[in-house]
Design an enzyme around this catalytic site. Sequence first.
Site, PDB file in Angstrom:
ATOM      1  N   ASN A 110      -9.084  -1.143  12.503  1.00  0.00           N
ATOM      2  CA  ASN A 110     -10.521  -1.212  11.915  1.00  0.00           C
ATOM      3  C   ASN A 110     -10.704  -2.529  10.982  1.00  0.00           C
ATOM      4  O   ASN A 110     -11.842  -2.754  10.466  1.00  0.00           O
ATOM      5  CB  ASN A 110     -10.788   0.125  11.072  1.00  0.00           C
ATOM      6  N   ASP A 153       0.886  -1.087   0.136  1.00  0.00           N
ATOM      7  CA  ASP A 153      -0.040   0.029  -0.050  1.00  0.00           C
ATOM      8  C   ASP A 153       0.951   1.208   0.011  1.00  0.00           C
ATOM      9  O   ASP A 153       2.106   1.228   0.305  1.00  0.00           O
ATOM     10  CB  ASP A 153      -0.989  -0.104   1.193  1.00  0.00           C
ATOM     11  N   GLU A 206     -10.075  -0.500   3.179  1.00  0.00           N
ATOM     12  CA  GLU A 206     -10.873   0.219   4.471  1.00  0.00           C
ATOM     13  C   GLU A 206     -12.276  -0.334   4.381  1.00  0.00           C
ATOM     14  O   GLU A 206     -12.665  -0.582   3.136  1.00  0.00           O
ATOM     15  CB  GLU A 206     -11.038   1.704   4.296  1.00  0.00           C
ATOM     16  N   HIS A 256      -8.896  -3.545   8.506  1.00  0.00           N
ATOM     17  CA  HIS A 256      -8.326  -3.334   7.151  1.00  0.00           C
ATOM     18  C   HIS A 256      -7.007  -4.489   7.103  1.00  0.00           C
ATOM     19  O   HIS A 256      -6.438  -4.576   7.840  1.00  0.00           O
ATOM     20  CB  HIS A 256      -8.036  -1.991   6.868  1.00  0.00           C
TER      21      HIS A 256
HETATM   22  P1  PGA Z   1       0.479  -1.605  12.903  1.00  0.00           P
HETATM   23  O1  PGA Z   1      -0.258  -1.455  11.224  1.00  0.00           O
HETATM   24  O2  PGA Z   1       1.517  -2.888  12.160  1.00  0.00           O
HETATM   25  O3  PGA Z   1       1.426  -0.422  12.719  1.00  0.00           O
HETATM   26  O4  PGA Z   1      -0.292  -1.977  13.774  1.00  0.00           O
HETATM   27  C1  PGA Z   1      -1.102  -2.522  10.833  1.00  0.00           C
HETATM   28  C2  PGA Z   1      -2.245  -1.715   9.661  1.00  0.00           C
HETATM   29  O5  PGA Z   1      -2.906  -0.846  10.079  1.00  0.00           O
HETATM   30  O6  PGA Z   1      -2.557  -2.276   8.535  1.00  0.00           O
END
Ligand code: PGA
Length: 572
Positions: free
Chosen positions: A136, A67, A143, A138
Amino acid sequence: MRLILTDDYEALSRLGADLIAAFVADQPTATVVLATGNTPMGAYRELAARRGEGNFDATKLRVCQLDEYLGLTDDDDRSLYGWMDRSFLQPQSVPDENVLRLTANDSDPDAACRTYDETLATAGGYDLSVLGLGPNGHIAFNEPPAQNDSPTRVVTLSEESLDSNAAYWGGRDRVPLRAVTAGLAQLLAARQTILLVSGAHKRDVLGKVLYGPVTPDLPASYLQLAQNVTVIADRAAAPLYVLGVDGGNTKTIALVATLDGTVIGTGRGGCGDIYGAGSAQAGLSSIYDAVDSALSSAGITADRLTAACFSLAGADWPEDFQFLETELRAHGYDGKIKIVNDAIGALRSGCTNGWGVGVACGTGCATSAIAADGKAWHASFWQNGGGAAGLGYTALRAVFDAELGLVPPTALTAALLPFFQQPNVEELLHQFTRRGGTAPGKVDQLAPTVLDVAAAGDAVAVRLIKEQGALMGDYALAAARKVGIEADAYELVLTGSVFRHSSPLLVDAIVARVQSKSPAAVPVQSNNEPVFGAVLMAMELANVPVDRSIRDQLRATIPGAEFFATHPDAKS
Ligand code: PGA
Protein backbone atom coordinates in the site's frame (compact mmCIF):
# COMPACT_ATOMS: atom_id res chain seq x y z
CA MET A 1 16.27 8.83 -6.00
CA ARG A 2 18.58 6.45 -7.73
CA LEU A 3 17.01 3.29 -9.12
CA ILE A 4 19.18 0.21 -9.59
CA LEU A 5 17.61 -2.84 -11.18
CA THR A 6 18.94 -6.33 -10.66
CA ASP A 7 18.14 -9.53 -12.53
CA ASP A 8 16.62 -11.32 -9.57
CA TYR A 9 16.20 -11.44 -5.81
CA GLU A 10 19.63 -13.01 -5.21
CA ALA A 11 21.35 -10.20 -7.08
CA LEU A 12 19.22 -7.65 -5.22
CA SER A 13 20.28 -9.18 -1.91
CA ARG A 14 23.97 -9.19 -2.84
CA LEU A 15 23.83 -5.58 -3.97
CA GLY A 16 21.89 -4.55 -0.85
CA ALA A 17 24.54 -6.28 1.27
CA ASP A 18 27.30 -4.53 -0.72
CA LEU A 19 25.80 -1.10 -0.07
CA ILE A 20 25.21 -1.77 3.62
CA ALA A 21 28.70 -3.23 4.04
CA ALA A 22 30.34 -0.28 2.28
CA PHE A 23 28.42 2.10 4.50
CA VAL A 24 29.34 0.26 7.70
CA ALA A 25 33.01 -0.04 6.69
CA ASP A 26 33.00 3.73 6.32
CA GLN A 27 30.99 4.50 9.47
CA PRO A 28 31.31 1.55 11.89
CA THR A 29 29.60 3.37 14.78
CA ALA A 30 26.68 4.77 12.74
CA THR A 31 23.03 4.70 13.77
CA VAL A 32 21.08 2.45 11.42
CA VAL A 33 17.44 1.46 11.24
CA LEU A 34 16.74 -1.94 9.72
CA ALA A 35 13.50 -3.27 8.30
CA THR A 36 12.14 -6.72 8.86
CA GLY A 37 9.72 -8.24 6.34
CA ASN A 38 10.75 -10.75 3.72
CA THR A 39 12.60 -8.45 1.34
CA PRO A 40 15.77 -7.63 3.30
CA MET A 41 16.28 -11.20 4.57
CA GLY A 42 18.52 -12.19 1.64
CA ALA A 43 20.76 -9.19 2.28
CA TYR A 44 20.95 -10.01 6.00
CA ARG A 45 21.86 -13.64 5.22
CA GLU A 46 24.56 -12.38 2.90
CA LEU A 47 25.88 -10.07 5.62
CA ALA A 48 25.89 -12.97 8.10
CA ALA A 49 28.00 -14.98 5.65
CA ARG A 50 30.36 -12.05 5.23
CA ARG A 51 30.72 -11.73 8.97
CA GLY A 52 31.72 -15.39 9.05
CA GLU A 53 34.43 -14.61 6.51
CA GLY A 54 35.59 -11.63 8.55
CA ASN A 55 34.33 -9.13 5.95
CA PHE A 56 31.59 -7.39 7.91
CA ASP A 57 31.43 -6.11 11.46
CA ALA A 58 28.19 -4.65 12.86
CA THR A 59 29.11 -4.90 16.53
CA LYS A 60 29.72 -1.17 16.93
CA LEU A 61 26.58 -0.04 15.14
CA ARG A 62 23.66 1.43 16.98
CA VAL A 63 20.75 -0.56 15.51
CA CYS A 64 17.24 0.87 15.73
CA GLN A 65 14.01 -1.01 15.34
CA LEU A 66 11.76 0.18 12.53
CA ASP A 67 8.31 -1.01 13.57
CA GLU A 68 6.56 -3.34 15.98
CA TYR A 69 3.17 -4.92 16.63
CA LEU A 70 1.40 -3.68 19.69
CA GLY A 71 -0.17 -5.81 22.36
CA LEU A 72 2.52 -8.43 22.75
CA THR A 73 4.97 -9.05 25.50
CA ASP A 74 8.43 -7.74 24.75
CA ASP A 75 9.82 -11.29 24.46
CA ASP A 76 7.09 -12.61 22.14
CA ASP A 77 8.78 -14.55 19.31
CA ARG A 78 6.25 -13.25 16.83
CA SER A 79 7.24 -9.67 17.50
CA LEU A 80 9.18 -7.82 14.81
CA TYR A 81 11.94 -7.45 17.38
CA GLY A 82 12.12 -11.24 17.54
CA TRP A 83 12.42 -11.37 13.75
CA MET A 84 15.13 -8.72 13.71
CA ASP A 85 16.94 -10.52 16.48
CA ARG A 86 17.02 -13.82 14.58
CA SER A 87 17.87 -12.35 11.20
CA PHE A 88 20.40 -9.67 12.10
CA LEU A 89 21.19 -8.97 15.76
CA GLN A 90 22.16 -12.50 16.76
CA PRO A 91 24.01 -13.46 13.58
CA GLN A 92 25.96 -10.22 13.90
CA SER A 93 26.40 -10.40 17.72
CA VAL A 94 25.12 -6.86 18.13
CA PRO A 95 25.28 -6.13 21.88
CA ASP A 96 21.87 -5.51 23.52
CA GLU A 97 22.93 -2.09 24.74
CA ASN A 98 23.49 -1.02 21.11
CA VAL A 99 19.86 -1.69 20.17
CA LEU A 100 17.16 0.97 20.30
CA ARG A 101 13.90 -0.94 20.61
CA LEU A 102 10.29 0.02 20.04
CA THR A 103 7.82 -1.24 22.58
CA ALA A 104 5.46 -4.13 21.84
CA ASN A 105 3.76 -3.67 25.13
CA ASP A 106 0.69 -1.47 25.20
CA SER A 107 0.97 -0.15 28.78
CA ASP A 108 2.06 3.33 27.67
CA PRO A 109 3.19 3.10 24.06
CA ASP A 110 2.89 6.85 23.41
CA ALA A 111 5.46 7.60 26.10
CA ALA A 112 7.70 4.82 24.74
CA CYS A 113 7.52 6.37 21.26
CA ARG A 114 8.50 9.78 22.63
CA THR A 115 11.45 8.24 24.44
CA TYR A 116 12.51 6.48 21.24
CA ASP A 117 12.47 9.77 19.33
CA GLU A 118 14.37 11.58 22.07
CA THR A 119 17.05 8.90 22.24
CA LEU A 120 17.30 8.90 18.47
CA ALA A 121 17.59 12.70 18.35
CA THR A 122 20.38 12.60 20.93
CA ALA A 123 22.22 10.10 18.71
CA GLY A 124 21.84 12.53 15.79
CA GLY A 125 19.09 10.69 13.88
CA TYR A 126 19.46 7.78 11.47
CA ASP A 127 22.64 7.67 9.42
CA LEU A 128 21.36 4.79 7.32
CA SER A 129 17.86 3.47 6.84
CA VAL A 130 17.20 0.12 5.17
CA LEU A 131 13.55 -0.17 4.15
CA GLY A 132 11.10 -2.46 2.44
CA LEU A 133 8.02 -1.23 0.60
CA GLY A 134 4.51 -2.18 1.61
CA PRO A 135 1.98 -3.07 -1.09
CA ASN A 136 0.00 0.00 0.00
CA GLY A 137 3.05 2.27 -0.29
CA HIS A 138 3.88 2.28 3.42
CA ILE A 139 7.40 2.43 4.78
CA ALA A 140 7.71 1.00 8.26
CA PHE A 141 4.07 1.03 9.46
CA ASN A 142 3.43 4.55 8.22
CA GLU A 143 0.09 3.62 6.76
CA PRO A 144 -1.57 5.91 4.23
CA PRO A 145 -2.43 8.67 4.71
CA ALA A 146 0.72 9.70 6.57
CA GLN A 147 2.14 13.20 6.78
CA ASN A 148 5.85 13.66 6.20
CA ASP A 149 6.31 15.23 9.65
CA SER A 150 4.66 12.44 11.60
CA PRO A 151 6.78 11.22 14.52
CA THR A 152 7.30 7.73 15.90
CA ARG A 153 3.82 6.76 17.08
CA VAL A 154 1.02 4.27 17.56
CA VAL A 155 -0.91 3.42 14.39
CA THR A 156 -3.84 1.27 13.37
CA LEU A 157 -2.84 -1.19 10.69
CA SER A 158 -4.51 -0.81 7.29
CA GLU A 159 -6.53 -3.58 5.67
CA GLU A 160 -3.69 -4.16 3.17
CA SER A 161 -1.15 -4.56 5.94
CA LEU A 162 -3.39 -6.98 7.81
CA ASP A 163 -3.73 -8.97 4.57
CA SER A 164 -0.04 -8.96 3.76
CA ASN A 165 0.92 -9.94 7.31
CA ALA A 166 -1.69 -12.68 7.64
CA ALA A 167 0.74 -15.33 6.43
CA TYR A 168 3.21 -14.49 9.18
CA TRP A 169 0.53 -14.94 11.86
CA GLY A 170 -1.27 -17.98 10.53
CA GLY A 171 -4.42 -16.08 9.60
CA ARG A 172 -5.64 -12.56 9.15
CA ASP A 173 -7.73 -12.53 12.31
CA ARG A 174 -4.61 -13.23 14.37
CA VAL A 175 -2.69 -10.18 13.19
CA PRO A 176 -2.53 -7.46 15.87
CA LEU A 177 -4.62 -4.49 14.82
CA ARG A 178 -2.28 -1.86 16.15
CA ALA A 179 1.40 -1.22 15.84
CA VAL A 180 4.11 1.33 16.54
CA THR A 181 6.14 2.75 13.72
CA ALA A 182 9.24 4.86 13.35
CA GLY A 183 8.04 8.29 12.23
CA LEU A 184 8.14 9.46 8.64
CA ALA A 185 9.84 12.62 9.92
CA GLN A 186 12.73 10.56 11.33
CA LEU A 187 12.96 8.24 8.32
CA LEU A 188 12.91 11.01 5.73
CA ALA A 189 15.74 12.77 7.58
CA ALA A 190 18.04 9.75 7.31
CA ARG A 191 21.34 10.65 5.73
CA GLN A 192 21.15 7.63 3.46
CA THR A 193 18.28 5.32 2.55
CA ILE A 194 18.24 1.97 0.79
CA LEU A 195 14.79 0.82 -0.31
CA LEU A 196 14.61 -2.83 -1.32
CA VAL A 197 11.74 -3.94 -3.58
CA SER A 198 11.23 -7.41 -4.97
CA GLY A 199 8.52 -9.21 -6.90
CA ALA A 200 5.83 -8.48 -9.48
CA HIS A 201 3.27 -7.68 -6.75
CA LYS A 202 5.27 -4.53 -5.93
CA ARG A 203 5.51 -3.35 -9.53
CA ASP A 204 2.59 -0.97 -9.63
CA VAL A 205 3.24 0.59 -6.26
CA LEU A 206 6.94 1.05 -7.06
CA GLY A 207 6.02 2.85 -10.29
CA LYS A 208 3.94 5.32 -8.27
CA VAL A 209 6.61 5.73 -5.59
CA LEU A 210 9.25 6.55 -8.19
CA TYR A 211 7.34 8.57 -10.72
CA GLY A 212 3.97 9.49 -9.26
CA PRO A 213 2.98 12.55 -7.24
CA VAL A 214 4.38 12.99 -3.73
CA THR A 215 1.39 12.48 -1.46
CA PRO A 216 0.42 11.37 2.07
CA ASP A 217 -1.69 8.71 0.37
CA LEU A 218 1.51 6.98 -0.69
CA PRO A 219 3.92 7.56 2.21
CA ALA A 220 6.94 6.12 0.37
CA SER A 221 6.53 8.79 -2.32
CA TYR A 222 8.05 11.28 0.15
CA LEU A 223 11.36 9.50 -0.48
CA GLN A 224 11.45 11.41 -3.78
CA LEU A 225 12.26 14.47 -1.67
CA ALA A 226 14.71 12.82 0.74
CA GLN A 227 18.48 12.93 0.39
CA ASN A 228 20.62 10.10 -0.89
CA VAL A 229 17.99 7.44 -1.58
CA THR A 230 18.87 4.29 -3.52
CA VAL A 231 16.08 2.00 -4.65
CA ILE A 232 17.18 -1.52 -5.51
CA ALA A 233 14.49 -3.47 -7.33
CA ASP A 234 14.62 -6.79 -9.11
CA ARG A 235 13.41 -7.11 -12.66
CA ALA A 236 10.06 -8.55 -11.64
CA ALA A 237 9.36 -5.41 -9.62
CA ALA A 238 10.66 -3.10 -12.35
CA PRO A 239 7.60 -1.06 -12.93
CA LEU A 240 7.60 -0.25 -16.58
CA TYR A 241 9.66 -0.05 -19.71
CA VAL A 242 10.24 2.30 -22.59
CA LEU A 243 10.65 1.61 -26.29
CA GLY A 244 12.81 3.59 -28.70
CA VAL A 245 12.65 2.97 -32.44
CA ASP A 246 14.80 4.38 -35.22
CA GLY A 247 13.36 3.62 -38.65
CA GLY A 248 15.56 4.42 -41.61
CA ASN A 249 15.93 3.38 -45.20
CA THR A 250 18.47 0.65 -44.69
CA LYS A 251 17.13 -0.73 -41.43
CA THR A 252 14.85 -0.24 -38.44
CA ILE A 253 16.19 -0.65 -34.92
CA ALA A 254 14.07 -1.05 -31.77
CA LEU A 255 15.34 -1.08 -28.19
CA VAL A 256 13.43 -1.80 -24.99
CA ALA A 257 14.92 -0.25 -21.86
CA THR A 258 14.12 -0.18 -18.18
CA LEU A 259 13.53 3.22 -16.61
CA ASP A 260 17.11 3.32 -15.29
CA GLY A 261 18.35 3.16 -18.89
CA THR A 262 19.30 -0.52 -19.09
CA VAL A 263 18.69 -1.92 -22.58
CA ILE A 264 17.06 -5.32 -22.14
CA GLY A 265 15.63 -6.03 -25.58
CA THR A 266 16.75 -5.41 -29.14
CA GLY A 267 15.18 -5.95 -32.53
CA ARG A 268 15.85 -5.22 -36.18
CA GLY A 269 13.71 -4.82 -39.23
CA GLY A 270 14.14 -3.67 -42.82
CA CYS A 271 13.27 -0.29 -44.33
CA GLY A 272 10.91 1.49 -41.95
CA ASP A 273 10.34 4.53 -44.18
CA ILE A 274 6.71 4.64 -45.34
CA TYR A 275 7.86 6.57 -48.43
CA GLY A 276 10.89 4.43 -49.21
CA ALA A 277 9.72 0.90 -48.42
CA GLY A 278 7.66 0.38 -51.57
CA SER A 279 4.41 0.88 -49.68
CA ALA A 280 3.39 2.41 -46.38
CA GLN A 281 2.32 -1.03 -45.15
CA ALA A 282 5.73 -2.47 -46.01
CA GLY A 283 7.38 0.30 -43.95
CA LEU A 284 5.05 -0.43 -41.06
CA SER A 285 5.72 -4.13 -41.14
CA SER A 286 9.47 -3.45 -40.86
CA ILE A 287 8.71 -1.36 -37.77
CA TYR A 288 6.55 -4.15 -36.32
CA ASP A 289 9.29 -6.70 -37.02
CA ALA A 290 11.83 -4.64 -35.10
CA VAL A 291 9.50 -3.81 -32.20
CA ASP A 292 8.05 -7.28 -31.82
CA SER A 293 11.48 -8.87 -31.68
CA ALA A 294 12.72 -6.24 -29.20
CA LEU A 295 9.72 -6.99 -26.96
CA SER A 296 10.15 -10.73 -27.18
CA SER A 297 13.89 -10.54 -26.49
CA ALA A 298 13.06 -8.40 -23.43
CA GLY A 299 10.50 -11.02 -22.40
CA ILE A 300 7.67 -8.50 -22.09
CA THR A 301 4.45 -7.62 -23.85
CA ALA A 302 3.55 -4.20 -25.23
CA ASP A 303 1.25 -3.43 -22.30
CA ARG A 304 4.33 -3.09 -20.07
CA LEU A 305 5.54 -0.12 -22.12
CA THR A 306 4.88 3.16 -20.41
CA ALA A 307 6.15 5.23 -23.32
CA ALA A 308 7.39 4.68 -26.85
CA CYS A 309 9.17 7.02 -29.21
CA PHE A 310 9.26 6.24 -32.93
CA SER A 311 11.91 8.25 -34.76
CA LEU A 312 11.14 7.56 -38.39
CA ALA A 313 12.37 8.53 -41.81
CA GLY A 314 9.17 9.28 -43.70
CA ALA A 315 7.42 10.94 -40.75
CA ASP A 316 7.18 14.24 -42.57
CA TRP A 317 3.75 15.71 -43.23
CA PRO A 318 0.83 15.90 -40.78
CA GLU A 319 -0.95 13.03 -42.53
CA ASP A 320 2.16 10.87 -42.06
CA PHE A 321 2.12 11.40 -38.30
CA GLN A 322 -1.62 10.76 -38.19
CA PHE A 323 -1.34 7.60 -40.26
CA LEU A 324 1.59 6.26 -38.23
CA GLU A 325 -0.05 6.95 -34.89
CA THR A 326 -3.33 5.33 -35.88
CA GLU A 327 -1.59 2.26 -37.25
CA LEU A 328 0.83 1.87 -34.33
CA ARG A 329 -1.96 2.17 -31.78
CA ALA A 330 -4.07 -0.33 -33.68
CA HIS A 331 -1.11 -2.70 -33.59
CA GLY A 332 -1.09 -2.59 -29.80
CA TYR A 333 1.37 0.12 -28.72
CA ASP A 334 -1.24 1.99 -26.83
CA GLY A 335 0.64 3.83 -24.08
CA LYS A 336 2.18 7.25 -24.47
CA ILE A 337 3.45 7.51 -28.04
CA LYS A 338 5.65 10.11 -29.64
CA ILE A 339 6.47 10.07 -33.33
CA VAL A 340 9.24 12.28 -34.68
CA ASN A 341 11.20 12.51 -37.88
CA ASP A 342 14.46 10.55 -37.67
CA ALA A 343 16.47 13.77 -38.07
CA ILE A 344 15.06 14.84 -34.69
CA GLY A 345 16.01 11.49 -33.12
CA ALA A 346 19.54 11.79 -34.50
CA LEU A 347 19.89 15.28 -33.03
CA ARG A 348 18.60 14.09 -29.65
CA SER A 349 21.07 11.20 -29.67
CA GLY A 350 23.99 13.61 -29.60
CA CYS A 351 22.96 16.84 -27.89
CA THR A 352 23.57 17.21 -24.18
CA ASN A 353 20.68 19.40 -23.09
CA GLY A 354 17.92 18.34 -25.43
CA TRP A 355 18.18 21.22 -27.90
CA GLY A 356 20.43 22.32 -30.73
CA VAL A 357 20.90 21.84 -34.47
CA GLY A 358 21.58 18.44 -36.00
CA VAL A 359 23.24 17.42 -39.22
CA ALA A 360 22.98 13.67 -39.79
CA CYS A 361 25.21 12.69 -42.67
CA GLY A 362 24.49 9.20 -43.97
CA THR A 363 23.44 8.34 -47.49
CA GLY A 364 21.50 11.58 -47.55
CA CYS A 365 21.74 14.54 -45.24
CA ALA A 366 19.04 15.10 -42.62
CA THR A 367 18.99 18.47 -40.91
CA SER A 368 16.96 19.39 -37.86
CA ALA A 369 16.72 21.86 -35.01
CA ILE A 370 15.10 21.89 -31.58
CA ALA A 371 14.83 25.07 -29.52
CA ALA A 372 15.12 25.12 -25.74
CA ASP A 373 11.33 25.59 -25.54
CA GLY A 374 10.85 22.38 -27.54
CA LYS A 375 9.98 23.98 -30.90
CA ALA A 376 11.34 21.64 -33.57
CA TRP A 377 11.86 21.62 -37.31
CA HIS A 378 13.39 19.21 -39.75
CA ALA A 379 14.39 19.91 -43.34
CA SER A 380 13.29 16.68 -45.03
CA PHE A 381 11.92 17.46 -48.52
CA TRP A 382 13.19 21.05 -48.33
CA GLN A 383 16.72 19.78 -48.47
CA ASN A 384 18.50 19.15 -51.75
CA GLY A 385 21.97 17.64 -51.77
CA GLY A 386 24.53 16.92 -49.09
CA GLY A 387 25.26 13.60 -47.47
CA ALA A 388 27.29 10.77 -48.95
CA ALA A 389 25.19 10.87 -52.12
CA GLY A 390 25.92 14.59 -52.58
CA LEU A 391 29.65 13.98 -52.22
CA GLY A 392 29.53 11.03 -54.62
CA TYR A 393 27.58 12.72 -57.41
CA THR A 394 29.64 15.93 -57.31
CA ALA A 395 32.85 13.87 -57.41
CA LEU A 396 31.58 11.95 -60.42
CA ARG A 397 30.66 15.23 -62.09
CA ALA A 398 34.15 16.63 -61.36
CA VAL A 399 35.77 13.61 -63.06
CA PHE A 400 33.65 14.18 -66.20
CA ASP A 401 34.41 17.93 -66.14
CA ALA A 402 38.15 17.29 -65.71
CA GLU A 403 38.11 14.95 -68.72
CA LEU A 404 36.71 17.83 -70.79
CA GLY A 405 39.24 20.28 -69.34
CA LEU A 406 36.52 22.34 -67.63
CA VAL A 407 38.23 21.92 -64.29
CA PRO A 408 41.89 21.07 -63.65
CA PRO A 409 42.96 17.39 -63.71
CA THR A 410 42.06 15.68 -60.47
CA ALA A 411 43.26 12.61 -58.57
CA LEU A 412 39.56 11.71 -58.25
CA THR A 413 39.80 10.25 -61.77
CA ALA A 414 42.45 7.70 -60.79
CA ALA A 415 40.45 6.85 -57.65
CA LEU A 416 36.99 6.54 -59.23
CA LEU A 417 37.88 4.39 -62.25
CA PRO A 418 38.98 1.38 -60.15
CA PHE A 419 36.06 1.98 -57.75
CA PHE A 420 33.63 1.48 -60.63
CA GLN A 421 35.96 -0.97 -62.42
CA GLN A 422 36.02 1.08 -65.63
CA PRO A 423 39.05 1.54 -67.95
CA ASN A 424 38.55 5.25 -68.75
CA VAL A 425 36.29 8.23 -68.09
CA GLU A 426 34.31 7.95 -71.30
CA GLU A 427 33.44 4.35 -70.52
CA LEU A 428 32.51 5.41 -66.99
CA LEU A 429 30.07 8.00 -68.38
CA HIS A 430 28.81 5.45 -70.86
CA GLN A 431 28.07 2.91 -68.12
CA PHE A 432 26.05 5.45 -66.17
CA THR A 433 24.08 6.74 -69.12
CA ARG A 434 23.70 3.98 -71.73
CA ARG A 435 20.21 2.92 -72.74
CA GLY A 436 18.88 0.10 -70.60
CA GLY A 437 22.01 0.09 -68.45
CA THR A 438 22.41 0.09 -64.69
CA ALA A 439 24.85 2.14 -62.65
CA PRO A 440 28.15 0.26 -62.26
CA GLY A 441 28.25 0.89 -58.50
CA LYS A 442 26.71 2.82 -55.64
CA VAL A 443 27.59 6.49 -55.89
CA ASP A 444 26.88 7.19 -52.22
CA GLN A 445 29.55 4.66 -51.23
CA LEU A 446 32.16 6.92 -52.83
CA ALA A 447 32.20 9.35 -49.90
CA PRO A 448 35.22 7.83 -48.06
CA THR A 449 37.19 7.73 -51.35
CA VAL A 450 36.43 11.39 -52.05
CA LEU A 451 37.49 12.32 -48.51
CA ASP A 452 40.70 10.27 -48.91
CA VAL A 453 41.59 12.07 -52.14
CA ALA A 454 40.87 15.46 -50.59
CA ALA A 455 42.89 14.58 -47.48
CA ALA A 456 45.84 13.77 -49.79
CA GLY A 457 45.65 17.37 -51.06
CA ASP A 458 43.82 17.16 -54.40
CA ALA A 459 42.55 20.70 -55.06
CA VAL A 460 39.36 19.69 -56.91
CA ALA A 461 38.35 17.20 -54.20
CA VAL A 462 39.09 19.76 -51.49
CA ARG A 463 36.96 22.35 -53.27
CA LEU A 464 33.98 20.06 -53.68
CA ILE A 465 34.14 18.94 -50.06
CA LYS A 466 34.19 22.58 -48.99
CA GLU A 467 31.21 23.31 -51.25
CA GLN A 468 29.25 20.34 -49.93
CA GLY A 469 30.15 21.32 -46.36
CA ALA A 470 29.00 24.89 -46.97
CA LEU A 471 25.73 23.59 -48.45
CA MET A 472 25.08 21.39 -45.40
CA GLY A 473 26.06 24.31 -43.15
CA ASP A 474 23.49 26.51 -44.93
CA TYR A 475 20.72 24.01 -44.21
CA ALA A 476 21.86 23.85 -40.58
CA LEU A 477 21.60 27.64 -40.37
CA ALA A 478 18.17 27.55 -41.99
CA ALA A 479 17.06 25.03 -39.36
CA ALA A 480 18.43 27.23 -36.56
CA ARG A 481 16.51 30.20 -38.01
CA LYS A 482 13.31 28.17 -38.28
CA VAL A 483 13.24 27.56 -34.52
CA GLY A 484 14.70 30.95 -33.62
CA ILE A 485 18.05 29.91 -32.13
CA GLU A 486 20.45 31.25 -34.78
CA ALA A 487 21.94 33.78 -32.34
CA ASP A 488 22.24 31.32 -29.44
CA ALA A 489 25.12 29.14 -28.24
CA TYR A 490 23.50 25.99 -29.60
CA GLU A 491 25.17 22.64 -30.04
CA LEU A 492 25.76 21.74 -33.69
CA VAL A 493 25.43 17.98 -33.45
CA LEU A 494 27.11 16.04 -36.24
CA THR A 495 26.10 12.39 -36.52
CA GLY A 496 26.33 9.69 -39.15
CA SER A 497 28.93 7.52 -40.81
CA VAL A 498 30.39 10.17 -43.16
CA PHE A 499 31.64 12.24 -40.23
CA ARG A 500 33.57 9.27 -38.88
CA HIS A 501 36.18 9.65 -41.65
CA SER A 502 39.58 10.68 -40.30
CA SER A 503 39.79 13.82 -42.48
CA PRO A 504 38.40 16.90 -40.71
CA LEU A 505 37.77 18.76 -44.00
CA LEU A 506 34.03 18.19 -44.28
CA VAL A 507 33.33 18.86 -40.60
CA ASP A 508 35.51 21.98 -40.70
CA ALA A 509 33.63 23.27 -43.75
CA ILE A 510 30.22 22.78 -42.12
CA VAL A 511 31.33 24.34 -38.85
CA ALA A 512 32.95 27.32 -40.62
CA ARG A 513 29.76 28.04 -42.53
CA VAL A 514 27.54 27.68 -39.46
CA GLN A 515 29.81 29.81 -37.28
CA SER A 516 29.90 32.54 -39.94
CA LYS A 517 26.30 33.36 -38.93
CA SER A 518 26.04 31.62 -35.54
CA PRO A 519 29.43 32.42 -34.01
CA ALA A 520 28.49 30.92 -30.64
CA ALA A 521 27.48 27.51 -32.08
CA VAL A 522 29.39 24.66 -30.45
CA PRO A 523 30.21 21.71 -32.71
CA VAL A 524 29.63 18.29 -31.13
CA GLN A 525 30.58 15.11 -32.95
CA SER A 526 28.57 12.20 -31.69
CA ASN A 527 28.98 8.49 -32.23
CA ASN A 528 25.73 7.65 -30.50
CA GLU A 529 23.39 5.59 -32.62
CA PRO A 530 20.26 7.57 -33.63
CA VAL A 531 18.05 5.13 -31.71
CA PHE A 532 19.71 6.44 -28.56
CA GLY A 533 17.79 9.69 -29.11
CA ALA A 534 14.51 7.80 -29.50
CA VAL A 535 15.06 6.00 -26.19
CA LEU A 536 15.87 9.28 -24.43
CA MET A 537 12.68 10.87 -25.76
CA ALA A 538 10.68 7.86 -24.60
CA MET A 539 12.23 8.29 -21.13
CA GLU A 540 11.14 11.92 -21.07
CA LEU A 541 7.67 10.93 -22.19
CA ALA A 542 7.60 8.59 -19.17
CA ASN A 543 8.52 11.56 -16.94
CA VAL A 544 11.93 10.11 -16.13
CA PRO A 545 14.47 12.91 -15.80
CA VAL A 546 17.21 12.08 -18.30
CA ASP A 547 20.42 12.63 -16.38
CA ARG A 548 24.01 11.58 -16.80
CA SER A 549 23.52 8.22 -15.13
CA ILE A 550 20.74 7.26 -17.55
CA ARG A 551 22.87 8.23 -20.55
CA ASP A 552 25.83 6.28 -19.18
CA GLN A 553 23.68 3.25 -18.48
CA LEU A 554 22.23 3.35 -22.00
CA ARG A 555 25.68 3.65 -23.52
CA ALA A 556 26.92 0.76 -21.38
CA THR A 557 24.07 -1.58 -22.36
CA ILE A 558 23.31 -0.64 -25.97
CA PRO A 559 24.39 -3.42 -28.37
CA GLY A 560 27.77 -3.25 -30.11
CA ALA A 561 28.43 -1.82 -33.57
CA GLU A 562 27.88 -5.14 -35.34
CA PHE A 563 24.21 -5.06 -34.30
CA PHE A 564 23.80 -1.76 -36.12
CA ALA A 565 25.76 -2.75 -39.24
CA THR A 566 23.73 -2.66 -42.41
CA HIS A 567 22.04 -5.98 -42.74
CA PRO A 568 23.05 -7.92 -45.87
CA ASP A 569 19.38 -8.66 -46.60
CA ALA A 570 18.12 -5.16 -45.94
CA LYS A 571 17.35 -2.73 -48.71
CA SER A 572 20.24 -0.34 -49.09
P1 PGA B 1 7.91 -7.45 2.66
O1 PGA B 1 7.24 -6.26 3.50
O2 PGA B 1 9.39 -7.14 2.59
O3 PGA B 1 7.63 -8.71 3.42
O4 PGA B 1 7.29 -7.43 1.30
C1 PGA B 1 7.50 -4.94 3.22
C2 PGA B 1 6.54 -4.05 4.00
O5 PGA B 1 5.35 -4.35 4.05
O6 PGA B 1 6.99 -3.02 4.50
